[in-house]
Design a protein around this motif. Structure first.
Motif, PDB file in Angstrom:
ATOM      1  N   THR A  40      75.443  55.264  -9.592  1.00  0.00           N
ATOM      2  CA  THR A  40      76.553  55.070  -8.662  1.00  0.00           C
ATOM      3  C   THR A  40      77.472  56.289  -8.712  1.00  0.00           C
ATOM      4  OG1 THR A  40      77.908  53.924 -10.291  1.00  0.00           O
ATOM      5  CG2 THR A  40      76.526  52.563  -8.885  1.00  0.00           C
ATOM      6  N   ILE A  41      78.271  56.424  -7.673  1.00  0.00           N
ATOM      7  CA  ILE A  41      79.207  57.539  -7.594  1.00  0.00           C
ATOM      8  C   ILE A  41      80.605  56.969  -7.380  1.00  0.00           C
ATOM      9  CG2 ILE A  41      79.877  59.585  -6.274  1.00  0.00           C
ATOM     10  CD1 ILE A  41      76.926  59.869  -5.441  1.00  0.00           C
ATOM     11  N   ASN A  42      81.479  57.226  -8.341  1.00  0.00           N
ATOM     12  CA  ASN A  42      82.883  56.851  -8.167  1.00  0.00           C
ATOM     13  C   ASN A  42      83.504  57.818  -7.167  1.00  0.00           C
ATOM     14  OD1 ASN A  42      82.402  55.764 -11.048  1.00  0.00           O
ATOM     15  ND2 ASN A  42      84.373  54.919 -10.446  1.00  0.00           N
ATOM     16  N   HIS A  43      84.188  57.313  -6.147  1.00  0.00           N
ATOM     17  CA  HIS A  43      84.814  58.253  -5.215  1.00  0.00           C
ATOM     18  C   HIS A  43      86.022  57.629  -4.531  1.00  0.00           C
ATOM     19  CE1 HIS A  43      83.251  56.516  -1.369  1.00  0.00           C
ATOM     20  NE2 HIS A  43      82.355  56.003  -2.192  1.00  0.00           N
ATOM     21  N   CYS A  89      75.318  53.115  -1.534  1.00  0.00           N
ATOM     22  CA  CYS A  89      76.623  52.688  -2.062  1.00  0.00           C
ATOM     23  C   CYS A  89      76.895  51.265  -1.615  1.00  0.00           C
ATOM     24  CB  CYS A  89      77.690  53.629  -1.520  1.00  0.00           C
ATOM     25  SG  CYS A  89      79.374  53.145  -1.826  1.00  0.00           S
ATOM     26  N   SER A  90      77.243  50.408  -2.575  1.00  0.00           N
ATOM     27  CA  SER A  90      77.295  48.997  -2.224  1.00  0.00           C
ATOM     28  C   SER A  90      78.705  48.424  -2.137  1.00  0.00           C
ATOM     29  CB  SER A  90      76.491  48.191  -3.234  1.00  0.00           C
ATOM     30  OG  SER A  90      76.955  48.472  -4.531  1.00  0.00           O
ATOM     31  N   SER A  91      79.727  49.107  -2.618  1.00  0.00           N
ATOM     32  CA  SER A  91      81.048  48.472  -2.527  1.00  0.00           C
ATOM     33  C   SER A  91      82.033  49.169  -1.594  1.00  0.00           C
ATOM     34  CB  SER A  91      81.640  48.238  -3.913  1.00  0.00           C
ATOM     35  OG  SER A  91      81.711  49.432  -4.619  1.00  0.00           O
ATOM     36  N   ALA A  92      82.486  50.369  -1.938  1.00  0.00           N
ATOM     37  CA  ALA A  92      83.548  50.969  -1.125  1.00  0.00           C
ATOM     38  C   ALA A  92      83.052  51.519   0.201  1.00  0.00           C
ATOM     39  CB  ALA A  92      84.261  52.062  -1.900  1.00  0.00           C
ATOM     40  N   CYS A  93      81.792  52.011   0.249  1.00  0.00           N
ATOM     41  CA  CYS A  93      81.331  52.674   1.477  1.00  0.00           C
ATOM     42  C   CYS A  93      81.206  51.710   2.652  1.00  0.00           C
ATOM     43  CB  CYS A  93      80.040  53.430   1.239  1.00  0.00           C
ATOM     44  SG  CYS A  93      80.125  54.494  -0.199  1.00  0.00           S
ATOM     45  N   TYR A  97      78.142  57.607   0.538  1.00  0.00           N
ATOM     46  CA  TYR A  97      76.729  57.869   0.246  1.00  0.00           C
ATOM     47  C   TYR A  97      75.882  56.648   0.586  1.00  0.00           C
ATOM     48  CZ  TYR A  97      77.259  55.551  -4.348  1.00  0.00           C
ATOM     49  OH  TYR A  97      77.503  54.662  -5.362  1.00  0.00           O
ATOM     50  N   TYR A 127      85.364  62.653  -6.601  1.00  0.00           N
ATOM     51  CA  TYR A 127      84.182  61.829  -6.892  1.00  0.00           C
ATOM     52  C   TYR A 127      83.515  62.278  -8.179  1.00  0.00           C
ATOM     53  CZ  TYR A 127      80.827  65.453  -5.388  1.00  0.00           C
ATOM     54  OH  TYR A 127      80.086  66.602  -5.278  1.00  0.00           O
ATOM     55  N   ARG A 128      82.854  61.316  -8.835  1.00  0.00           N
ATOM     56  CA  ARG A 128      82.035  61.674  -9.979  1.00  0.00           C
ATOM     57  C   ARG A 128      80.881  60.701 -10.110  1.00  0.00           C
ATOM     58  NH1 ARG A 128      83.589  61.744 -15.294  1.00  0.00           N
ATOM     59  NH2 ARG A 128      83.570  59.686 -16.238  1.00  0.00           N
ATOM     60  N   VAL A 145      82.880  49.112   3.113  1.00  0.00           N
ATOM     61  CA  VAL A 145      84.260  48.796   3.471  1.00  0.00           C
ATOM     62  C   VAL A 145      84.852  49.922   4.320  1.00  0.00           C
ATOM     63  CG1 VAL A 145      86.568  48.346   2.565  1.00  0.00           C
ATOM     64  CG2 VAL A 145      84.576  47.373   1.421  1.00  0.00           C
TER      65      VAL A 145
END
Lengths: 254, 190
Positions: free
Chosen positions: B150-153, B64-68, B61, B143-144, B70
């Motif tokens: 933020t969205i955990n995914h 999104c600042s961490s996993a996306c 999304y 995802y939630r 990456v």
């Protein structure tokens, strides 16, 4: 003339009987096993929940009207092998009690059924809120006797055919939330917990794309944690013998 | 005479093409899903429009600042390792997990900011939460949404064959080129 009136009334009555009953649920600030923040509670807007799980007979009627959901026609993407395979035929229940809850249905099939009632699957929070109640209290979860009664169901293996729906009514007028079946929720694929909740720092942040790590609240409520673990392990096209569903709707603003 | 045979060739080509189009999808094809998307150019596309050639799919999304980031870096770094003829056939669809906030404009900005090759990357967003949840389900992406926006995914990358069957998937996190992913692309794009 009188006969026509009578026929009309009978027709009306049968339509009434055919419509599933939905009951209003107040919602509110609620302690959840899967908190969405650091706080242990979630704020849940009011909603309406189907009083009874969807039955075999109701699902049969749905399949007859929507043949793309017959077990011999549904694509594997939407229902794995095992879908409705306890039925005598694609559109025949055989010996199955039409009043028993339907199981062996995938998440996709459950969603399609709910859409046919102008509804959706409930969210996890909507299910969890209603399931916190017992016959006289809106939230019975801190009562050790209630917890034990829930747990006993998980401890005893289920043999043979499922009994009819409608035996265990809670204070909201919702039946069978416990001790009959597991139920699909709309966000079944959002119920993940870290395989090891001690995981900290960078790894955890990266795996979940968010600073707030997910951890289980309400650790004493094993019955609820069993539900979460079960749903979190499922794929959307899984069709298990103890997994059925009910539906939810927005509240009526009349 | 020559003209006639060229006509016949064209006709048989057309027939072959239509027979491909009319062939029913396999039951486990992701293109069984009837899903409408809006891409970064504002164009309406159906998920099934991607059938006919290999496709790589993931979800992310915009905010999104961490996993996306990456995930995007892993895709870019791995793609750079492909030889030119394989890279030319690479097609990556990234669908937003946040249909309430992502739009063609926000997706376009991401293409610019992350210097994504628009010939390879197609960013898109579904119409609503229910459609998004259904796509995540068929891809096996969890995802939630949290209260703070933020969205955990999970960061799953899925490789599909031309008919939409899953050839490969991985959930590994890492910013560098991923040897297993590159290997899978070689097989997919052969």
């Amino acid at each position: 003339m009188r006969a026509i009136w009578l026929a009309g009334l009978l027709l009306l009555a049968s339509i009434q009987a055919g419509a599933a009953e939905y009951r209003p649920i107040p919602g509110g600030e609620f302690r959840t096993a899967l908190p969405p923040t650091d706080r242990p509670t979630v704020s849940l807007p009011p909603y309406a929940l189907r009083a009874l799980p969807v039955t075999q007979g109701e699902f049969l009627a749905f399949v007859r009207q929507n043949p793309q959901w017959r077990r011999d026609r549904v694509p594997a993407l939407f229902a794995a092998r095992g879908y409705l395979d306890d039925w005598a035929g694609p559109t025949e229940l055989g010996k199955i009690d039409p009043q028993a809850p339907v199981t062996r249905v995938s998440w996709y099939a459950a969603r399609a059924y709910c859409a046919s009632e102008g509804a959706t699957l409930p969210s996890w929070y909507q299910w969890e809120f209603a399931a916190a109640a017992d016959a006289s209290r809106a939230d019975a979860r801190d009562d050790p006797a209630w917890r034990q009664a829930m747990l006993d169901w998980y401890a005893s293996p289920q043999h043979g055919a499922l009994p009819p729906v409608g035996s265990d009514r809670n204070v909201f007028g919702i039946y069978d939330l416990h001790r009959l079946i597991y139920e699909w929720v709309e966000d079944y694929n959002g119920l993940f917990v870290n395989s090891d909740s001690r995981t900290q720092g960078v790894v955890q942040n990266l795996e979940t794309c968010g600073a707030a790590a997910l951890s289980l609240g309400d650790r004493q409520n094993y019955a609820i944690l069993m539900r979460i673990a079960m749903l979190a392990a499922l794929d959307g096209n899984d069709t298990l013998g103890l997994v059925g569903f009910r539906c939810a709707k927005p509240v009526d603003h009349r | 005479m020559q003209k006639k045979s060229r006509w016949l060739l064209a006709l048989s080509g057309l027939l072959f093409w239509t027979s491909l189009m009319a062939a029913p999808l396999p039951g486990d094809s992701i293109y069984q899903l009837d899903l409408s998307l809006t891409d970064m150019a504002g164009k309406q596309v159906k998920l099934a429009d991607f059938a006919g050639q290999p496709l790589t799919v993931s979800m992310f999304y915009g905010n999104c600042s961490s996993a996306c980031p990456v995930l995007l870096k892993k895709l870019q770094a791995s793609a750079k390792k492909l030889p030119t003829n394989a890279y030319r056939h690479l097609s990556i669809l990234l669908v937003s997990l946040d249909p309430a906030n992502d739009t063609a404009d926000s997706l376009n900005m991401l293409i610019d900011d992350d210097k994504l090759d628009p010939k390879v990357f197609r960013l898109a967003v579904a119409r609503n939460e229910a459609d998004t949840r259904q796509l995540a389900s068929v891809l096996g992406i969890k995802y939630r949404r949290l209260d703070n926006g933020t969205i955990n995914h999970s960061t799953r990358i899925v490789l599909l064959d031309a008919q939409g069957r899953v050839l490969y998937h991985d959930d590994r996190i890492g910013v560098g080129a991923d040897a297993a992913l590159i290997e899978a692309w070689h097989t997919q794009l052969k």
